[in-house]
Scaffold this active site. Structure first.
Site, PDB file in Angstrom:
ATOM      1  N   ARG A 197      74.183 -60.544  48.682  1.00 60.39           N
ATOM      2  CA  ARG A 197      75.368 -59.962  49.338  1.00 60.39           C
ATOM      3  C   ARG A 197      75.963 -61.067  50.201  1.00 60.39           C
ATOM      4  O   ARG A 197      75.303 -61.575  51.115  1.00 60.39           O
ATOM      5  CB  ARG A 197      74.979 -58.752  50.188  1.00 60.39           C
ATOM      6  CG  ARG A 197      76.092 -58.335  51.138  1.00 60.39           C
ATOM      7  CD  ARG A 197      75.852 -56.993  51.787  1.00 60.39           C
ATOM      8  NE  ARG A 197      76.049 -55.913  50.836  1.00 60.39           N
ATOM      9  CZ  ARG A 197      76.226 -54.641  51.181  1.00 60.39           C
ATOM     10  NH1 ARG A 197      76.215 -54.282  52.448  1.00 60.39           N
ATOM     11  NH2 ARG A 197      76.403 -53.714  50.259  1.00 60.39           N
ATOM     12  N   HIS A 217      82.103 -55.069  44.215  1.00 57.54           N
ATOM     13  CA  HIS A 217      80.881 -54.323  44.552  1.00 57.54           C
ATOM     14  C   HIS A 217      80.423 -53.595  43.288  1.00 57.54           C
ATOM     15  O   HIS A 217      80.440 -52.365  43.214  1.00 57.54           O
ATOM     16  CB  HIS A 217      81.178 -53.352  45.699  1.00 57.54           C
ATOM     17  CG  HIS A 217      79.965 -52.880  46.434  1.00 57.54           C
ATOM     18  ND1 HIS A 217      78.674 -53.255  46.090  1.00 57.54           N
ATOM     19  CD2 HIS A 217      79.834 -52.056  47.522  1.00 57.54           C
ATOM     20  CE1 HIS A 217      77.822 -52.675  46.921  1.00 57.54           C
ATOM     21  NE2 HIS A 217      78.497 -51.949  47.785  1.00 57.54           N
ATOM     22  N   GLN A 252      77.697 -50.718  43.328  1.00 56.72           N
ATOM     23  CA  GLN A 252      78.211 -49.474  43.882  1.00 56.72           C
ATOM     24  C   GLN A 252      78.976 -48.689  42.820  1.00 56.72           C
ATOM     25  O   GLN A 252      78.778 -47.490  42.647  1.00 56.72           O
ATOM     26  CB  GLN A 252      79.138 -49.774  45.071  1.00 56.72           C
ATOM     27  CG  GLN A 252      79.751 -48.539  45.677  1.00 56.72           C
ATOM     28  CD  GLN A 252      78.710 -47.671  46.373  1.00 56.72           C
ATOM     29  OE1 GLN A 252      78.001 -48.135  47.236  1.00 56.72           O
ATOM     30  NE2 GLN A 252      78.619 -46.398  45.997  1.00 56.72           N
ATOM     31  N   ASP A 262      87.934 -45.995  50.884  1.00 55.25           N
ATOM     32  CA  ASP A 262      86.964 -46.893  51.519  1.00 55.25           C
ATOM     33  C   ASP A 262      87.519 -47.295  52.887  1.00 55.25           C
ATOM     34  O   ASP A 262      88.700 -47.053  53.177  1.00 55.25           O
ATOM     35  CB  ASP A 262      86.724 -48.131  50.628  1.00 55.25           C
ATOM     36  CG  ASP A 262      85.594 -49.024  51.127  1.00 55.25           C
ATOM     37  OD1 ASP A 262      84.756 -48.549  51.921  1.00 55.25           O
ATOM     38  OD2 ASP A 262      85.550 -50.213  50.735  1.00 55.25           O
ATOM     39  N   CYS A 312      81.856 -45.052  49.213  1.00 54.66           N
ATOM     40  CA  CYS A 312      80.631 -45.867  49.108  1.00 54.66           C
ATOM     41  C   CYS A 312      79.791 -45.832  50.370  1.00 54.66           C
ATOM     42  O   CYS A 312      78.609 -46.116  50.324  1.00 54.66           O
ATOM     43  CB  CYS A 312      80.992 -47.295  48.731  1.00 54.66           C
ATOM     44  SG  CYS A 312      81.901 -48.187  50.015  1.00 54.66           S
ATOM     45  N   ARG A 331      72.718 -45.158  43.772  1.00 51.82           N
ATOM     46  CA  ARG A 331      72.532 -46.613  43.911  1.00 51.82           C
ATOM     47  C   ARG A 331      71.135 -46.986  43.430  1.00 51.82           C
ATOM     48  O   ARG A 331      70.945 -47.979  42.737  1.00 51.82           O
ATOM     49  CB  ARG A 331      72.697 -47.033  45.385  1.00 51.82           C
ATOM     50  CG  ARG A 331      74.099 -46.890  45.953  1.00 51.82           C
ATOM     51  CD  ARG A 331      75.086 -47.837  45.320  1.00 51.82           C
ATOM     52  NE  ARG A 331      74.691 -49.227  45.433  1.00 51.82           N
ATOM     53  CZ  ARG A 331      74.905 -49.994  46.514  1.00 51.82           C
ATOM     54  NH1 ARG A 331      75.536 -49.505  47.552  1.00 51.82           N
ATOM     55  NH2 ARG A 331      74.529 -51.256  46.530  1.00 51.82           N
TER      56      ARG A 331
END
Ligand code: CP
Ligand code: NVA
Length: 299
Positions: free
Chosen positions: A102, A129, A132, A219, A258, A286
């Site tokens: 990440r 991402h 996700q 988001d 998310c 996830r």
């Protein structure tokens, strides 16, 4: 598939293979069946940004597959002191069977993949991402029974989530209507892909995006690394909140977020709580989707 760097790299068949295996692993896990296809293997997990879900789901996931995760924080490893990524890649490849990272720049992940001799998994960059959105696609398929033909509305920042939702949904045969404020559009390469792909519309109009949608995504307004812009973003995004009046325009849509969510900013508390089951199933997936990715890449 050698790595998971971004959904743009995956074929529809590869995405479907991951989702099918994720469903199987989820069912096996619920039934108490634990095959250990990654017994004795290790996953290095580099975090240059904060995380709750990604860290815990990867570490738990590799453990359930019979292996072990090794957490490396950017600041406490030599990465934080400037060791070049091409050296980190070659060193970790000598010890570990896969690397999850990440970080900020997508280029860091792509460089890691170029220099490593083990699979690389993108656990979030400023651009994408993918883990996700694989979990999100699994969740939508669970709720709706299918993906192809559904309409996705993406409302808010044209960030890593927008980029990955647009690509993932279009590759799975969904149509996407995105609404982002001017100056906060998704990445150009994603807009070009989406335009070529078809089934995509983009505007600043959140009502138009929501109309008839089967799934609504939103988001945070200020992603990790953008904290300094938070005040300016609050102004720019003021009209981009998913609330009851937006949900009423949809086709009884489910909501995906998310997490972490900022209630009262991108989503109201009412909409969040009314869709909490969908959102926490999304968070749970996830684990299952990433176990599928690890089994396919490292097995
Ligand atoms: N959604 C997500 O990636 O959460 P974390 O930042 O907690 O990992
Ligand atoms: N767009 C958010 C996602 C967090 C999981 C961020 O990058 O901070």
């Amino acid at each position: 598939m050698r790595h998971l760097l971004k959904l743009l790299d995956l074929t529809t068949g590869e995405i479907t293979e991951i989702l099918d295996l994720a469903d199987k692993l989820k069912a096996e896990h619920k039934a108490g069946i634990n095959r250990e296809p990654l017994k004795g293997k290790t996953l290095a997990m580099i975090f240059e940004k904060n995380s709750t879900r990604t860290r815990v789901s990867f570490e738990t996931g590799i453990y359930q597959l019979g292996g072990q995760g090794i957490f490396l924080s950017g600041s406490e490893s030599q990465i934080g002191r400037g060791e070049p990524i091409q050296d980190t890649a070659r060193v970790l490849s000598r010890y570990c069977d896969g690397i999850m990272i990440r970080t900020f720049a997508q280029k860091t992940v792509e460089d890691l993949a170029r220099w490593a001799s083990v699979p690389i998994i993108n656990g979030l960059t400023d651009f994408a991402h993918p883990c996700q959105v694989l979990a999100d696609l699994q969740t939508i398929r669970e709720y709706k029974g299918t993906l192809a033909g559904l309409k996705v509305a993406y409302i808010g920042d044209g960030n890593n989530m927008a980029n990955s939702v647009i690509v993932g949904a279009l590759k799975c045969g969904m149509s996407v209507s995105a609404a982002c404020p001017q100056g906060y559009e998704p990445s150009q390469i994603v807009l070009e892909f989406a335009t070529l792909c078809g089934g995509f519309e983009f505007s600043g109009n959140i009502r138009k995006a929501a109309e008839g949608a089967d799934v609504v995504f939103t988001d945070v307004w200020a992603s990790m690394g953008m904290e300094k812009e938070a005040a300016a973003r609050k102004k720019a995004f003021a009209g981009y909140r998913v609330d009851d009046s937006i949900m009423q325009l949809t086709n009884n849509a489910m909501v995906q977020h998310c997490l972490p969510a900022h209630r009262g900013e991108e989503i109201t508390d009412e909409v969040f709580e009314a869709h909490a089951d969908e959102i926490f199933d999304e968070a749970e997936n996830r684990l299952h989707a990433q176990k599928a990715v690890m089994e396919l890449l490292m097995g």
